[in-house]
Design a protein around this motif. Structure first.
Motif, PDB file in Angstrom:
ATOM      1  N   LEU A  93      -5.523  17.674   0.882  1.00  0.00           N
ATOM      2  CA  LEU A  93      -5.010  16.877  -0.235  1.00  0.00           C
ATOM      3  C   LEU A  93      -5.401  15.410  -0.069  1.00  0.00           C
ATOM      4  CD1 LEU A  93      -3.192  17.172  -2.797  1.00  0.00           C
ATOM      5  CD2 LEU A  93      -1.291  16.424  -1.366  1.00  0.00           C
ATOM      6  N   ARG A  94      -5.278  14.906   1.154  1.00  0.00           N
ATOM      7  CA  ARG A  94      -5.666  13.513   1.433  1.00  0.00           C
ATOM      8  C   ARG A  94      -7.108  13.246   1.034  1.00  0.00           C
ATOM      9  NH1 ARG A  94      -7.143  12.324   7.482  1.00  0.00           N
ATOM     10  NH2 ARG A  94      -8.707  13.803   6.734  1.00  0.00           N
ATOM     11  N   ASP A  95      -7.995  14.209   1.283  1.00  0.00           N
ATOM     12  CA  ASP A  95      -9.424  14.027   1.036  1.00  0.00           C
ATOM     13  C   ASP A  95      -9.844  14.401  -0.378  1.00  0.00           C
ATOM     14  OD1 ASP A  95      -9.681  13.231   3.689  1.00  0.00           O
ATOM     15  OD2 ASP A  95     -10.105  15.264   4.395  1.00  0.00           O
ATOM     16  N   ASN A  96      -8.896  14.871  -1.175  1.00  0.00           N
ATOM     17  CA  ASN A  96      -9.206  15.282  -2.539  1.00  0.00           C
ATOM     18  C   ASN A  96      -9.225  14.046  -3.451  1.00  0.00           C
ATOM     19  OD1 ASN A  96      -9.242  16.332  -5.158  1.00  0.00           O
ATOM     20  ND2 ASN A  96      -7.961  18.077  -4.620  1.00  0.00           N
ATOM     21  N   PRO A  97     -10.376  13.736  -4.067  1.00  0.00           N
ATOM     22  CA  PRO A  97     -10.456  12.541  -4.935  1.00  0.00           C
ATOM     23  C   PRO A  97      -9.521  12.608  -6.138  1.00  0.00           C
ATOM     24  CG  PRO A  97     -12.417  13.918  -5.166  1.00  0.00           C
ATOM     25  CD  PRO A  97     -11.659  14.453  -4.003  1.00  0.00           C
ATOM     26  N   ASP A  98      -9.092  13.821  -6.500  1.00  0.00           N
ATOM     27  CA  ASP A  98      -8.165  13.952  -7.629  1.00  0.00           C
ATOM     28  C   ASP A  98      -6.734  13.562  -7.253  1.00  0.00           C
ATOM     29  OD1 ASP A  98     -10.174  14.871  -9.316  1.00  0.00           O
ATOM     30  OD2 ASP A  98      -9.843  16.972  -8.782  1.00  0.00           O
ATOM     31  N   PHE A  99      -6.474  13.459  -5.945  1.00  0.00           N
ATOM     32  CA  PHE A  99      -5.138  13.059  -5.514  1.00  0.00           C
ATOM     33  C   PHE A  99      -5.095  11.532  -5.476  1.00  0.00           C
ATOM     34  CE2 PHE A  99      -1.882  12.495  -2.021  1.00  0.00           C
ATOM     35  CZ  PHE A  99      -0.806  12.807  -2.828  1.00  0.00           C
TER      36      PHE A  99
ATOM     37  N   ASP B 269       7.771 -19.756   3.729  1.00  0.00           N
ATOM     38  CA  ASP B 269       8.814 -19.719   4.758  1.00  0.00           C
ATOM     39  C   ASP B 269       8.915 -18.340   5.408  1.00  0.00           C
ATOM     40  OD1 ASP B 269      10.215 -22.450   4.301  1.00  0.00           O
ATOM     41  OD2 ASP B 269      10.049 -21.585   2.296  1.00  0.00           O
ATOM     42  N   GLY B 270       8.106 -17.411   4.926  1.00  0.00           N
ATOM     43  CA  GLY B 270       8.123 -16.066   5.491  1.00  0.00           C
ATOM     44  C   GLY B 270       7.074 -15.196   4.840  1.00  0.00           C
ATOM     45  N   VAL B 271       6.909 -13.977   5.372  1.00  0.00           N
ATOM     46  CA  VAL B 271       5.947 -13.026   4.818  1.00  0.00           C
ATOM     47  C   VAL B 271       6.636 -11.682   4.591  1.00  0.00           C
ATOM     48  CG1 VAL B 271       3.873 -14.103   5.780  1.00  0.00           C
ATOM     49  CG2 VAL B 271       5.137 -12.434   7.150  1.00  0.00           C
ATOM     50  N   LEU B 272       6.138 -10.951   3.604  1.00  0.00           N
ATOM     51  CA  LEU B 272       6.766  -9.704   3.187  1.00  0.00           C
ATOM     52  C   LEU B 272       5.721  -8.582   3.172  1.00  0.00           C
ATOM     53  CD1 LEU B 272       9.697  -9.037   2.081  1.00  0.00           C
ATOM     54  CD2 LEU B 272       8.671  -9.119  -0.194  1.00  0.00           C
ATOM     55  N   PHE B 273       6.107  -7.427   3.732  1.00  0.00           N
ATOM     56  CA  PHE B 273       5.266  -6.233   3.713  1.00  0.00           C
ATOM     57  C   PHE B 273       5.960  -5.184   2.843  1.00  0.00           C
ATOM     58  CE2 PHE B 273       4.456  -8.389   7.673  1.00  0.00           C
ATOM     59  CZ  PHE B 273       3.101  -8.198   7.960  1.00  0.00           C
ATOM     60  N   VAL B 274       5.188  -4.489   1.990  1.00  0.00           N
ATOM     61  CA  VAL B 274       5.747  -3.446   1.129  1.00  0.00           C
ATOM     62  C   VAL B 274       4.922  -2.172   1.291  1.00  0.00           C
ATOM     63  CG1 VAL B 274       6.435  -2.809  -1.208  1.00  0.00           C
ATOM     64  CG2 VAL B 274       6.438  -5.222  -0.538  1.00  0.00           C
ATOM     65  N   GLU B 275       5.589  -1.054   1.581  1.00  0.00           N
ATOM     66  CA  GLU B 275       4.908   0.228   1.764  1.00  0.00           C
ATOM     67  C   GLU B 275       5.599   1.314   0.938  1.00  0.00           C
ATOM     68  OE1 GLU B 275       4.857   1.294   5.893  1.00  0.00           O
ATOM     69  OE2 GLU B 275       4.733  -0.797   6.528  1.00  0.00           O
ATOM     70  N   VAL B 276       4.819   2.342   0.578  1.00  0.00           N
ATOM     71  CA  VAL B 276       5.353   3.520  -0.104  1.00  0.00           C
ATOM     72  C   VAL B 276       4.835   4.763   0.610  1.00  0.00           C
ATOM     73  CG1 VAL B 276       5.422   4.861  -2.232  1.00  0.00           C
ATOM     74  CG2 VAL B 276       5.454   2.369  -2.343  1.00  0.00           C
ATOM     75  N   HIS B 277       5.727   5.715   0.883  1.00  0.00           N
ATOM     76  CA  HIS B 277       5.354   6.968   1.537  1.00  0.00           C
ATOM     77  C   HIS B 277       6.020   8.127   0.812  1.00  0.00           C
ATOM     78  CE1 HIS B 277       3.844   4.741   5.067  1.00  0.00           C
ATOM     79  NE2 HIS B 277       4.860   3.934   4.828  1.00  0.00           N
TER      80      HIS B 277
ATOM     81  N   TYR C  76       0.816  -1.205   0.000  1.00  0.00           N
ATOM     82  CA  TYR C  76       0.000   0.000   0.000  1.00  0.00           C
ATOM     83  C   TYR C  76       0.854   1.261   0.000  1.00  0.00           C
ATOM     84  CZ  TYR C  76       0.980   0.412   5.033  1.00  0.00           C
ATOM     85  OH  TYR C  76       1.610   0.547   6.249  1.00  0.00           O
ATOM     86  N   SER C  77       0.169   2.404  -0.238  1.00  0.00           N
ATOM     87  CA  SER C  77       0.799   3.713  -0.168  1.00  0.00           C
ATOM     88  C   SER C  77      -0.022   4.612   0.748  1.00  0.00           C
ATOM     89  CB  SER C  77       0.886   4.337  -1.566  1.00  0.00           C
ATOM     90  OG  SER C  77       1.575   5.574  -1.518  1.00  0.00           O
ATOM     91  N   ASP C  78       0.600   5.691   1.200  1.00  0.00           N
ATOM     92  CA  ASP C  78       0.000   6.612   2.162  1.00  0.00           C
ATOM     93  C   ASP C  78      -0.281   7.957   1.484  1.00  0.00           C
ATOM     94  OD1 ASP C  78      -0.770   8.048   4.376  1.00  0.00           O
ATOM     95  OD2 ASP C  78       0.908   7.398   5.623  1.00  0.00           O
ATOM     96  N   LYS C  79      -1.519   8.465   1.624  1.00  0.00           N
ATOM     97  CA  LYS C  79      -1.887   9.743   1.011  1.00  0.00           C
ATOM     98  C   LYS C  79      -1.521  10.943   1.889  1.00  0.00           C
ATOM     99  CE  LYS C  79      -5.579  10.291  -1.434  1.00  0.00           C
ATOM    100  NZ  LYS C  79      -7.000  10.421  -1.829  1.00  0.00           N
ATOM    101  N   ILE C  80      -1.094  10.673   3.119  1.00  0.00           N
ATOM    102  CA  ILE C  80      -0.639  11.758   3.990  1.00  0.00           C
ATOM    103  C   ILE C  80       0.801  12.101   3.607  1.00  0.00           C
ATOM    104  CG2 ILE C  80      -0.024  12.445   6.338  1.00  0.00           C
ATOM    105  CD1 ILE C  80      -2.939  12.416   6.088  1.00  0.00           C
TER     106      ILE C  80
ATOM    107  N   LEU D 268      -8.693   4.626   7.333  1.00  0.00           N
ATOM    108  CA  LEU D 268      -8.179   3.906   6.174  1.00  0.00           C
ATOM    109  C   LEU D 268      -8.199   4.748   4.902  1.00  0.00           C
ATOM    110  CD1 LEU D 268      -9.637   0.316   6.667  1.00  0.00           C
ATOM    111  CD2 LEU D 268      -7.225   0.956   6.646  1.00  0.00           C
ATOM    112  N   LYS D 269      -8.911   5.883   4.935  1.00  0.00           N
ATOM    113  CA  LYS D 269      -8.988   6.739   3.752  1.00  0.00           C
ATOM    114  C   LYS D 269      -7.627   7.311   3.365  1.00  0.00           C
ATOM    115  CE  LYS D 269     -13.810   8.214   4.295  1.00  0.00           C
ATOM    116  NZ  LYS D 269     -14.706   9.372   4.558  1.00  0.00           N
ATOM    117  N   ARG D 270      -6.697   7.316   4.307  1.00  0.00           N
ATOM    118  CA  ARG D 270      -5.377   7.876   4.010  1.00  0.00           C
ATOM    119  C   ARG D 270      -4.514   6.919   3.181  1.00  0.00           C
ATOM    120  NH1 ARG D 270      -1.678   8.393   9.307  1.00  0.00           N
ATOM    121  NH2 ARG D 270      -0.047   8.648   7.732  1.00  0.00           N
TER     122      ARG D 270
END
Length: 245
Positions: A57-63, A148-156, A33-37, A114-116
């Motif tokens: 900006l977070r609440d702007n649907p165009d973002f 054998d394991g789990v991976l988390f991927v984030e973008v900020h 996932y990515s973060d809109k904040i 979760l909207k962010r």
């Protein structure tokens, strides 16, 4: 080489190949996932005024960060995955897991919070990191029969200083990615934190960066594109230095 020696050599080669393949570990990607904040900790003296703009900006649907997150996701599975010393469990197999979809993680966010975030379809928001041990262990156990394991991927994304001062000051965008691997017991194996700055800039007006989507989105895209290019070159070296699963 006589026939007997040829057969022995062929058998040894086959045995080594099968053994090597059998030892290849598998990992399930459980967060993407990515973060809109947009962060701004590197900018001094802007505080409340900029926070108001960030929330707008977070609440702007165009973002909409979805297209660029999809690009990163595709590059991750199609290109970067080749650099890892393990195979990724097919994504459909992970996301179709009913236990995963029904899982209620610690620090679960309500719909408003979760909207962010922007998610690749099918993924849940599962907090990992400081104080996230319960979640890490639970998800690892959930997939321990196939991975054998789990991976988390984030973008900020964070705003950072550009060039100039006063009325001529500019800002750039910095894209961050966090790639975190845990073994099947939930123990951390490695965390990769990489970042890159955008080529594109935005101006400051009254000491506050212009936060229009037409300015911010291209900066986010520019920063993420540069980060992806850096990962193309650097990930193989980073992985070699990381602890193995």
């Amino acid at each position: 080489m006589n026939l007997k020696n040829y057969i022995v050599a062929a058998f040894i080669t086959l045995f080594c190949a099968v053994n090597l393949n059998a030892q290849k570990k598998k990992v399930a990607v459980v967060g993407f996932y990515s973060d809109k904040i947009i962060g701004f900790s590197e900018l001094n003296g802007v505080g409340e005024a900029l926070l108001t703009e960030v929330l707008k900006l977070r609440d702007n649907p165009d973002f909409d960060l979805t297209p660029m997150l999809n690009n990163y996701h595709d590059a991750f599975f199609n290109d970067y995955a080749k650099d890892f010393p393990f195979d990724l469990v097919p994504e459909k197999e992970v996301l179709a897991n009913e236990v995963y979809q029904a899982f209620v993680p610690k620090y679960e966010l309500d719909d408003e919070a979760l909207k962010r975030y922007v998610f690749i379809d099918g993924y849940k928001h599962i907090y990992e990191g400081a104080l996230g041990k319960v979640n890490e262990e639970a998800v690892a156990k959930m997939f321990s029969d196939i991975a054998d394991g789990v991976l988390f991927v984030e973008v900020h994304f964070d705003l950072t200083k550009g060039f100039g001062i006063g009325s001529t000051a500019t800002v750039k965008m910095k894209a961050f990615t966090r790639i975190s691997l845990y073994d099947k017991t939930g123990k951390k194996v490695f965390v990769i934190n990489e970042s890159a700055q955008s080529k594109k800039t935005s101006v400051m007006v009254g000491g506050i960066p212009v936060m229009k989507t037409t300015k911010i989105l291209p900066m986010c895209e520019s920063a993420l594109e540069r980060l992806m290019k850096d990962l193309d070159k650097r990930l193989p070296k980073i992985i070699k230095k990381a602890d193995k699963l």
